[in-house]
Design an enzyme around this catalytic site. Structure first.
Site, mmCIF file in Angstrom:
data_model
loop_
_atom_site.group_PDB
_atom_site.id
_atom_site.type_symbol
_atom_site.label_atom_id
_atom_site.label_comp_id
_atom_site.label_asym_id
_atom_site.label_seq_id
_atom_site.Cartn_x
_atom_site.Cartn_y
_atom_site.Cartn_z
ATOM 1 N N LYS A 55 -9.661 2.626 -2.184
ATOM 2 C CA LYS A 55 -9.858 2.038 -0.859
ATOM 3 C C LYS A 55 -11.212 2.444 -0.280
ATOM 4 C CE LYS A 55 -7.436 1.724 3.618
ATOM 5 N NZ LYS A 55 -6.278 2.271 4.360
ATOM 6 N N GLU A 90 0.845 -1.197 0.000
ATOM 7 C CA GLU A 90 0.000 0.000 0.000
ATOM 8 C C GLU A 90 0.885 1.254 0.000
ATOM 9 O OE1 GLU A 90 -3.505 1.951 2.839
ATOM 10 O OE2 GLU A 90 -2.033 0.577 3.707
ATOM 11 N N CYS A 137 -5.562 -2.733 2.783
ATOM 12 C CA CYS A 137 -5.287 -2.641 4.215
ATOM 13 C C CYS A 137 -6.532 -2.743 5.101
ATOM 14 C CB CYS A 137 -4.507 -1.364 4.493
ATOM 15 S SG CYS A 137 -3.549 -1.414 6.033
#
Length: 260
Positions: free
Chosen positions: A110, A44, A144
């Protein structure tokens, strides 16, 4: 279309808020891979580390890093993927980029911004799930903090690989290990997580623990913590078919719709 897929997991330290140096470092690492692979996965925010100082490192989709990814994918004839800070229409996104050797680019923003670090105050959350079709494989990329939310990862699209890139810190690494394994078991898919190591500019430490689990939750990678490693994992479509045909757990899923 391929029945077998080779994926390189790049676990490494990152240079804080220095896209140019990170591109140089990753260029060397990628070119050091001697074995032919189908996909190379970077962590990431691989050009900067997990920074809330988006303005200093953000790029556009016509910027240097996207061009670098396209050049790298073409040079090594492998897809290259990871997330970067992207500026678009006055907003910042923690955007996962997947670039194929042909130059085709797909992206996912995300969905779950990390409120504990104030990510929601800086970055705009994504609203759409992405399922990639590559070499006959269906891949669901996530980033994540998304790992903590199983409904968003739920395998309603019959994907083969669940892929997470991360800056997941040391104090909660046990959760990372447990959730990666759980996502593989509940979705009957390969579950891959690529996490960084080192200490970032906010003095947060990372130990890696990058891994790949098969559809039964068995770890098929051997990546040591706290070391820069490039590990190649071999995935098999026959493995997925065998266990999904024998153990029809996905057919017993609860039916519901996710309201945005």
């Amino acid at each position: 279309m391929k029945d077998d897929l080779k994926i390189a997991l790049v676990q490494t330290d990152l240079v804080w808020e220095n896209p140019e140096q990170n591109r140089l470092n990753f260029g060397e690492k990628i070119k050091s891979i001697k074995e032919e692979v189908d996909i190379i996965i970077l962590p990431e925010m691989f050009t900067s580390g997990f920074t809330m100082n988006a303005k200093s490192v953000a790029e556009t989709m016509d910027g240097v890093t996207v061009s670098w990814l396209k050049d790298m994918a073409k040079t090594v004839q492998s897809a290259v993927a990871g997330s970067v800070v992207i500026s678009e229409d006055g907003s910042y996104f923690n955007r996962f980029l997947f670039v194929e050797p042909s130059g085709k680019l797909s992206y996912y923003d995300k969905r779950h911004t990390f409120t504990l670090a104030g990510e929601h105050k800086v970055y705009t959350a994504g609203k759409s799930k992405l399922i990639l079709d590559y070499e006959g494989w269906r891949i669901c990329p996530l980033v994540c903090y998304d790992l903590r939310f199983p409904v968003w990862a739920r395998n309603t699209e019959n994907y083969d690989i669940l892929l997470y890139v991360a800056n997941w810190p040391v104090p909660r690494i046990d959760a990372w290990d447990a959730l990666l394994k759980a996502r593989a078991i509940e979705n009957m898919s390969y579950s891959i997580g690529v996490n960084r190591i080192g200490v970032d500019g906010a003095n947060i430490g990372y130990c890696g623990s990058s891994a790949c689990y098969d559809v039964l939750g068995k770890k098929i990678s051997e990546i040591p913590m706290n070391k820069e490693v490039i590990e190649i994992v071999n995935l098999s479509k026959n493995h997925i078919r065998k266990y999904r045909n024998a153990l029809k757990f996905l057919e017993d899923r609860d039916e519901f719709n996710l309201l945005m």
